[in-house]
Design a protein around this motif. Sequence first.
Motif, short mmCIF file in Angstrom:
data_model
loop_
_atom_site.label_atom_id
_atom_site.label_comp_id
_atom_site.label_asym_id
_atom_site.label_seq_id
_atom_site.Cartn_x
_atom_site.Cartn_y
_atom_site.Cartn_z
N CYS A 193 58.57 49.45 58.57
CA CYS A 193 58.39 48.54 59.28
C CYS A 193 57.53 47.48 59.14
CB CYS A 193 58.96 49.18 60.85
SG CYS A 193 60.18 50.08 61.65
N GLN A 194 55.58 48.00 59.11
CA GLN A 194 54.84 47.24 59.21
C GLN A 194 54.83 46.61 58.32
OE1 GLN A 194 51.86 49.90 60.15
NE2 GLN A 194 52.06 49.88 62.36
N ALA A 195 55.64 47.70 56.26
CA ALA A 195 55.62 46.72 55.57
C ALA A 195 56.40 46.08 55.21
CB ALA A 195 55.77 47.58 54.55
N MET A 196 57.00 45.27 55.99
CA MET A 196 58.60 44.11 55.53
C MET A 196 57.57 42.91 56.33
SD MET A 196 61.37 45.54 56.63
CE MET A 196 61.90 47.39 57.14
N THR A 197 58.51 42.46 55.74
CA THR A 197 57.73 40.73 54.83
C THR A 197 58.07 39.98 55.91
OG1 THR A 197 59.97 40.10 54.07
CG2 THR A 197 58.81 41.21 52.12
N ILE A 198 57.27 39.15 56.58
CA ILE A 198 56.71 38.22 57.22
C ILE A 198 57.54 37.21 57.45
CG2 ILE A 198 55.19 36.92 58.56
CD1 ILE A 198 53.09 37.72 57.34
N SER A 199 57.90 36.68 56.08
CA SER A 199 59.08 35.64 56.72
C SER A 199 60.74 35.87 56.68
CB SER A 199 59.23 35.05 54.93
OG SER A 199 59.72 35.88 53.82
N LYS A 219 66.80 59.86 52.23
CA LYS A 219 65.66 58.91 51.62
C LYS A 219 65.21 57.36 52.73
CE LYS A 219 67.56 59.29 46.80
NZ LYS A 219 67.81 58.49 46.08
N ILE A 220 64.50 56.83 53.35
CA ILE A 220 64.04 56.00 54.68
C ILE A 220 63.36 55.01 53.82
CG2 ILE A 220 62.68 55.32 56.18
CD1 ILE A 220 62.77 58.24 57.37
N SER A 221 64.54 53.71 53.81
CA SER A 221 63.67 52.65 52.73
C SER A 221 63.61 51.08 53.36
CB SER A 221 65.13 52.45 51.30
OG SER A 221 66.93 52.30 52.78
N ASP A 222 63.27 50.28 52.89
CA ASP A 222 62.52 49.04 52.90
C ASP A 222 62.89 47.85 52.35
OD1 ASP A 222 59.67 48.22 52.60
OD2 ASP A 222 59.33 50.56 53.24
N THR A 223 62.96 46.62 52.86
CA THR A 223 62.14 45.40 51.99
C THR A 223 61.03 44.87 52.30
OG1 THR A 223 63.79 44.85 54.31
CG2 THR A 223 65.27 45.18 52.14
N GLY A 224 59.96 45.71 52.64
CA GLY A 224 58.75 44.66 52.70
C GLY A 224 57.88 45.26 51.25
N CYS A 225 56.73 44.55 51.33
CA CYS A 225 56.34 44.50 50.39
C CYS A 225 55.89 44.84 49.06
CB CYS A 225 54.71 43.97 50.83
SG CYS A 225 53.86 45.26 52.06
N GLY A 226 56.36 46.47 48.65
CA GLY A 226 56.06 47.53 48.68
C GLY A 226 54.57 48.53 47.56
N MET A 227 54.54 49.06 46.54
CA MET A 227 53.66 49.16 46.40
C MET A 227 53.45 49.25 45.19
SD MET A 227 52.57 52.20 49.45
CE MET A 227 54.22 53.36 48.95
N GLY A 247 58.74 70.99 52.11
CA GLY A 247 59.45 70.16 51.25
C GLY A 247 58.32 69.42 50.38
N LYS A 248 58.99 68.04 50.30
CA LYS A 248 58.25 67.39 49.32
C LYS A 248 58.33 65.78 50.00
CE LYS A 248 58.16 65.87 44.52
NZ LYS A 248 58.28 65.76 42.66
N LEU A 249 57.29 65.20 49.56
CA LEU A 249 57.42 63.65 49.84
C LEU A 249 56.92 62.54 49.08
CD1 LEU A 249 57.64 61.36 51.41
CD2 LEU A 249 55.11 61.10 52.93
N ASP A 250 57.92 61.82 48.31
CA ASP A 250 57.49 61.04 47.66
C ASP A 250 57.98 59.27 47.72
OD1 ASP A 250 56.42 60.38 44.81
OD2 ASP A 250 57.87 61.29 43.97
N PHE A 251 58.02 58.69 46.78
CA PHE A 251 57.86 57.27 47.10
C PHE A 251 58.56 57.21 45.76
CE2 PHE A 251 54.83 57.59 50.66
CZ PHE A 251 55.54 56.96 51.71
N GLU A 252 59.43 55.62 46.21
CA GLU A 252 59.42 54.95 44.49
C GLU A 252 59.27 53.36 45.69
OE1 GLU A 252 63.68 55.52 43.52
OE2 GLU A 252 63.64 57.68 42.33
N SER A 253 58.58 52.40 45.20
CA SER A 253 58.39 51.74 44.89
C SER A 253 57.84 50.15 44.01
CB SER A 253 56.77 51.61 45.87
OG SER A 253 56.93 49.86 46.67
N GLU A 263 59.40 43.83 46.99
CA GLU A 263 60.61 43.73 46.76
C GLU A 263 61.34 45.18 47.92
OE1 GLU A 263 62.60 44.50 43.33
OE2 GLU A 263 61.91 42.93 42.15
N GLY A 264 59.81 46.06 47.87
CA GLY A 264 60.18 47.34 49.00
C GLY A 264 60.60 48.68 48.53
N THR A 265 60.24 49.69 49.15
CA THR A 265 59.85 50.98 48.76
C THR A 265 60.68 52.04 49.37
OG1 THR A 265 57.77 50.74 49.02
CG2 THR A 265 58.17 52.29 49.62
N ILE A 266 61.25 53.00 48.79
CA ILE A 266 61.76 54.15 49.56
C ILE A 266 60.79 55.26 49.30
CG2 ILE A 266 63.92 55.61 49.24
CD1 ILE A 266 64.78 53.17 46.47
N ALA A 267 60.84 56.20 50.82
CA ALA A 267 60.17 57.02 51.14
C ALA A 267 61.71 57.92 51.06
CB ALA A 267 59.81 57.00 52.44
#
Length: 338
Positions: free
Chosen positions: A235-241, A268-276, A313-319, A323-327
Motif C-alpha cells: 500500500c505504501q509503495a503505490m504511486t502518488i498520482s 502472490k500480493i501485487s501492487d502498482t507502486g514504485c517498484g524495486m 516457507g519462502k518469501l521472494d519478490f519480483e519487481s 511499475e510495481g512489485t509482486i511478493a
Amino acid sequence: TDLNPDEPFFKWLVTFNQIVERERVEFRSQHQEIREVALSYFNQIRTEVCVPFIHRGRILGILNLGRKSDTRWNLTARELGLLDRLRKSVTLALENALLHQTRLDIQEKQIQAELLASASSSLAHSIKNPLGLLCANLDLLRESTSRFSDQEIGSALLDTEIQVRKIEGIINQIRNANIGPSELESLRLDLMIYEILSEQVDSSIETEIRVEPTEIMADQGQIRLALTNIVINACQAMTISVDSSNGKYGKLGVDMIVSQDDQALELKISDTGCGMSNILITQILSRPFVTKKKMGTGLGVWTAKKIIEAHRGKLDFESKETEGTIAIIVLPLSISDP
C-alpha cells in the motif's frame, strides 16, 4: 561448463575422484561402463584431460586440458603425478575458501541477529510506554461511561481495547524475538487475508482478490503479522498520482494457488507502486533496516521473511521500477515436527 550433479559422468567422477584422460577412458576396459557418457563429455568440451576438484562428495570445479597440438596427448607418469599434486592443492585451497565463506556467513547472521534484537527491543520499549498510558486511559474511560447505557460507546471502547491488545501482543513478540511457529493451529488463510485487507487497505486503492477457502497449520499471530507487513508495504509503495478515470491511487492484487498435491500454496500480493531494483530486493531479503521510505524502519519485510521461513516457507519478490512489485509467498499447508 554447467556442473549438474545428477549427470552420470559427474556422479562417476565423484566416485572415481582421479584425473581422467580421454585415451584411458576410450581404450581401457575398466572404464567401459562410463565410456559412452565420458566420451560425450570430452567431445562436447573438446578436451583431452579432465581434472576434477572434489570435496566431501561434491564437485567444486573441473579443469579441462586440451591438446598441445593436433596429435593426441598422453600424459607421462611424471606429468600425471605433478598434475595430481596440483589437483590436491587446488582442492585444499577451495575447501579453505568454502570454510572461510561459511564462517563469514555465520558472523554476518550473528551480527544481523544482534542488530535486530537491539533495534527491536528499543522500538518495543519506545512504543510500550505510550501504549501503557493509552490502556490506562481506556480503563478510566470505560469505568466513567459504565453507568451510561449507550451500547455504541461501549462497543467502540471494546473494539479499541481489542486492537490495543493486538498491538501489545505484536510488540511483545518483537521484543522477545519470538519468531517461530510456537503455537500451531488450523486457520483459514483466505479469511485472514480478507480481514487484513479490510484493516489495512482503504477505499482509495483498488483491490482484486482471487483466493479460495484454504486451511493451513500455522501460528495465527505470526502469519497475520507477516502478511500485514507485506500488505502495508504494498500500500505504501503505490504511486502518488491518482488515476483520474476511477480516482484510485493504485491496484492491489492477491492471488492464491494450491499445489496439485495439496502440500503447499503460493500466495502472490501485487501492487502498482514504485517498484524495486534487483539490488534492493537482495538487500531487504538479506538483512534488516533496509528501506527506501523516509519513515520506514526496514523491519517489516525482514520480520515477514523470518516468520515465513520459520513456517518452512519462502518469501521472494519480483519487481520492475516504476511499475510495481509482486511478493511471492510459498507456505506448506501443514508442518510436522515443528
